[in-house]
Design an enzyme around this catalytic site. Sequence first.
Site, PDB file in Angstrom:
ATOM      1  N   CYS A  60     -45.628  73.205  15.602  1.00 10.65           N
ATOM      2  CA  CYS A  60     -44.254  73.631  15.310  1.00 10.65           C
ATOM      3  C   CYS A  60     -43.360  72.396  15.133  1.00 10.65           C
ATOM      4  O   CYS A  60     -43.474  71.416  15.871  1.00 10.65           O
ATOM      5  CB  CYS A  60     -43.742  74.501  16.454  1.00 10.65           C
ATOM      6  SG  CYS A  60     -42.078  75.123  16.173  1.00 10.65           S
ATOM      7  N   CYS A  64     -38.723  71.560  21.343  1.00 11.05           N
ATOM      8  CA  CYS A  64     -38.421  72.199  22.630  1.00 11.05           C
ATOM      9  C   CYS A  64     -39.266  71.522  23.734  1.00 11.05           C
ATOM     10  O   CYS A  64     -40.504  71.572  23.676  1.00 11.05           O
ATOM     11  CB  CYS A  64     -38.729  73.696  22.561  1.00 11.05           C
ATOM     12  SG  CYS A  64     -37.996  74.480  21.099  1.00 11.05           S
ATOM     13  N   CYS A  67     -42.401  73.105  25.427  1.00  9.96           N
ATOM     14  CA  CYS A  67     -43.341  73.907  24.637  1.00  9.96           C
ATOM     15  C   CYS A  67     -44.632  73.199  24.230  1.00  9.96           C
ATOM     16  O   CYS A  67     -44.610  72.168  23.556  1.00  9.96           O
ATOM     17  CB  CYS A  67     -42.650  74.439  23.390  1.00  9.96           C
ATOM     18  SG  CYS A  67     -43.710  75.624  22.518  1.00  9.96           S
ATOM     19  N   CYS A 104     -45.956  92.391  21.183  1.00  9.06           N
ATOM     20  CA  CYS A 104     -45.049  91.318  20.740  1.00  9.06           C
ATOM     21  C   CYS A 104     -45.845  90.229  20.030  1.00  9.06           C
ATOM     22  O   CYS A 104     -46.776  89.673  20.610  1.00  9.06           O
ATOM     23  CB  CYS A 104     -44.358  90.677  21.927  1.00  9.06           C
ATOM     24  SG  CYS A 104     -43.564  91.858  23.010  1.00  9.06           S
ATOM     25  N   CYS A 135     -42.390  94.106  18.536  1.00 11.03           N
ATOM     26  CA  CYS A 135     -41.455  93.001  18.754  1.00 11.03           C
ATOM     27  C   CYS A 135     -42.049  91.786  18.057  1.00 11.03           C
ATOM     28  O   CYS A 135     -43.273  91.605  18.072  1.00 11.03           O
ATOM     29  CB  CYS A 135     -41.324  92.722  20.254  1.00 11.03           C
ATOM     30  SG  CYS A 135     -40.258  91.315  20.641  1.00 11.03           S
ATOM     31  N   CYS A 195     -34.013  91.140  22.035  1.00 10.58           N
ATOM     32  CA  CYS A 195     -34.716  90.650  23.219  1.00 10.58           C
ATOM     33  C   CYS A 195     -34.338  89.182  23.355  1.00 10.58           C
ATOM     34  O   CYS A 195     -34.702  88.371  22.491  1.00 10.58           O
ATOM     35  CB  CYS A 195     -36.231  90.801  23.035  1.00 10.58           C
ATOM     36  SG  CYS A 195     -37.175  90.057  24.387  1.00 10.58           S
ATOM     37  N   ARG A 267     -37.563  91.288  32.066  1.00 12.72           N
ATOM     38  CA  ARG A 267     -38.996  90.966  32.086  1.00 12.72           C
ATOM     39  C   ARG A 267     -39.306  89.713  32.891  1.00 12.72           C
ATOM     40  O   ARG A 267     -38.766  88.641  32.612  1.00 12.72           O
ATOM     41  CB  ARG A 267     -39.504  90.817  30.644  1.00 12.72           C
ATOM     42  CG  ARG A 267     -41.031  90.636  30.552  1.00 12.72           C
ATOM     43  CD  ARG A 267     -41.558  90.840  29.129  1.00 12.72           C
ATOM     44  NE  ARG A 267     -41.083  92.101  28.635  1.00 12.72           N
ATOM     45  CZ  ARG A 267     -40.108  92.246  27.724  1.00 12.72           C
ATOM     46  NH1 ARG A 267     -39.567  91.184  27.169  1.00 12.72           N
ATOM     47  NH2 ARG A 267     -39.704  93.436  27.350  1.00 12.72           N
TER      48      ARG A 267
HETATM   49  N1  SAM Z   1     -41.058  79.744  17.964  1.00  8.42           N
HETATM   50  C1  SAM Z   1     -40.192  80.816  18.301  1.00  8.42           C
HETATM   51  C2  SAM Z   1     -38.900  80.334  18.903  1.00  8.42           C
HETATM   52  O1  SAM Z   1     -38.927  79.461  19.772  1.00  8.42           O
HETATM   53  O2  SAM Z   1     -37.855  80.810  18.516  1.00  8.42           O
HETATM   54  C3  SAM Z   1     -40.811  81.859  19.177  1.00  8.42           C
HETATM   55  C4  SAM Z   1     -41.830  81.535  20.253  1.00  8.42           C
HETATM   56  S1  SAM Z   1     -41.269  80.578  21.629  1.00  8.42           S
HETATM   57  C5  SAM Z   1     -42.797  80.097  22.341  1.00  8.42           C
HETATM   58  C6  SAM Z   1     -40.536  81.774  22.717  1.00  8.42           C
HETATM   59  C7  SAM Z   1     -40.064  81.349  24.090  1.00  8.42           C
HETATM   60  O3  SAM Z   1     -41.146  81.083  24.950  1.00  8.42           O
HETATM   61  C8  SAM Z   1     -39.189  80.140  24.231  1.00  8.42           C
HETATM   62  O4  SAM Z   1     -37.861  80.384  23.856  1.00  8.42           O
HETATM   63  C9  SAM Z   1     -39.292  79.829  25.726  1.00  8.42           C
HETATM   64  O5  SAM Z   1     -38.275  80.485  26.462  1.00  8.42           O
HETATM   65  C10 SAM Z   1     -40.667  80.397  26.084  1.00  8.42           C
HETATM   66  N2  SAM Z   1     -41.602  79.324  26.427  1.00  8.42           N
HETATM   67  C11 SAM Z   1     -42.195  78.459  25.592  1.00  8.42           C
HETATM   68  N3  SAM Z   1     -42.958  77.576  26.267  1.00  8.42           N
HETATM   69  C12 SAM Z   1     -42.850  77.905  27.574  1.00  8.42           C
HETATM   70  C13 SAM Z   1     -43.397  77.356  28.781  1.00  8.42           C
HETATM   71  N4  SAM Z   1     -44.169  76.266  28.787  1.00  8.42           N
HETATM   72  N5  SAM Z   1     -43.087  77.949  29.944  1.00  8.42           N
HETATM   73  C14 SAM Z   1     -42.291  79.045  29.967  1.00  8.42           C
HETATM   74  N6  SAM Z   1     -41.739  79.598  28.865  1.00  8.42           N
HETATM   75  C15 SAM Z   1     -42.005  79.022  27.687  1.00  8.42           C
HETATM   76 FE1  SF4 Z   2     -41.588  75.898  18.242  1.00  2.49          FE
HETATM   77 FE2  SF4 Z   2     -42.285  76.180  20.794  1.00  2.49          FE
HETATM   78 FE3  SF4 Z   2     -39.753  75.652  20.181  1.00  2.49          FE
HETATM   79 FE4  SF4 Z   2     -40.787  78.084  19.569  1.00  2.49          FE
HETATM   80  S1  SF4 Z   2     -40.476  77.230  21.614  1.00  2.49           S
HETATM   81  S2  SF4 Z   2     -39.523  76.757  18.252  1.00  2.49           S
HETATM   82  S3  SF4 Z   2     -42.918  77.476  19.121  1.00  2.49           S
HETATM   83  S4  SF4 Z   2     -41.524  74.281  19.818  1.00  2.49           S
END
Ligand code: SAM
Ligand code: SF4
Length: 320
Positions: A60, A64, A67, A104, A135, A195, A267
């Site tokens: 990606c 973040c 992530c 989802c 979702c 959500c 959730r």
């Molecule tokens: N890529 C899309 C986005 O970020 O908009 C959707 C998927 S993203 C993985 C969805 C959510 O997963 C993030 O906003 C975050 O809150 C959660 N998330 C991601 N990595 C995580 C982690 N290591 N521990 C807990 N929650 C996590």
């Molecule tokens: Fe990409 Fe992970 Fe951020 Fe979602 S949370 S936008 S998958 S880096």
Amino acid sequence: MSAVLSQPASTSAWTVASILQLLEKALLDLLFQAQQVHRDHHPANTVQLSTLLSIKTGSCSEDCGYCPQSRHYETGVREERLLDLEKVLAAAKAAKEQGAQRFCMGAAWRSPTERQLDDVVEMVSAVKSLGLETCVTLGMLKPGQPKRLRDAGLDYYNHNLDTSPEFYGNIITTRTYQDRLETLEAVRSAGIRVCSGGIVGLGESRRERAGLIAQLANLDPYPESVPINNLVRVEGTPLADAPPIDEFEFVRTVAAARITMPKAVLRLSAGRAEMSDTMQALCFLAGANSIFYGEELLTTGNPQVAKDKALLERLGMHSL
Ligand code: SAM
Ligand code: SF4
Ligand code: DTB
């Protein structure tokens, strides 16, 4: 006896200060209040079950800091192309057989292209036709995209605010808080249920957790579905060594979300695999009434289905 804080009149909003006051209450007063609010708005002892599937994994472009799927960090997550419809349908059927109500689908995208959305639209209508709620979480959406998803039968769009506006820049630099609010607004305007929740344990303060809840609770209307994620610390991400959040602080956050968003389905999301059964029971007492159900989240683990069934049974809880 401590004063019970109730939701302000609908003309005024929840303030960060009023939510901070909730978070500062004696734990048992807070839990008692949250469970009362919960029972006023939901059947007691019930839990909604959502199963997650990563339909497009890794690489990606966003940064973040929590992530494992960001291409900015070396986490060992391998890029996989968008799954075929048959694979998605097989996973959805299995989820339904296990008792899930909602399916989802998550994609590691900054935002989908029209062509990518063509494929997701097909997946949504196929999953919907199995009799499951649908979702998706695909990142930011461009004008017109929410309507396409709604027309395909999408019930919920997941897009998290993640943290407070003040703390946000410490975690993500490639998209702004305002971008997120705009996506939520576009989804809402298209008539799709929202959500949206957050992630705690990023090193934020209690006031910043109050700031996140204030943002969510003051969305008008507030989200129908609110995931609270506890950071899963993944090797290679900047937050791999973040100190875990105090368990009672996590429970307080759940309770404050319940009190400020009484009708939302709340959730208990990522992080359950690292939680004891006792901790999960406390989260249910604090008003959580949904879990991710199935052996995997997107790239990290979740409790085994048999383990969750046994836990719900031991707690005398049942699915919706
Ligand atoms: N890529 C899309 C986005 O970020 O908009 C959707 C998927 S993203 C993985 C969805 C959510 O997963 C993030 O906003 C975050 O809150 C959660 N998330 C991601 N990595 C995580 C982690 N290591 N521990 C807990 N929650 C996590
Ligand atoms: Fe990409 Fe992970 Fe951020 Fe979602 S949370 S936008 S998958 S880096
Ligand atoms: C949400 O709030 N949590 C889910 C879902 N929405 C998409 C994702 C959790 C991801 C945890 C890390 C992983 O498994 O990659």
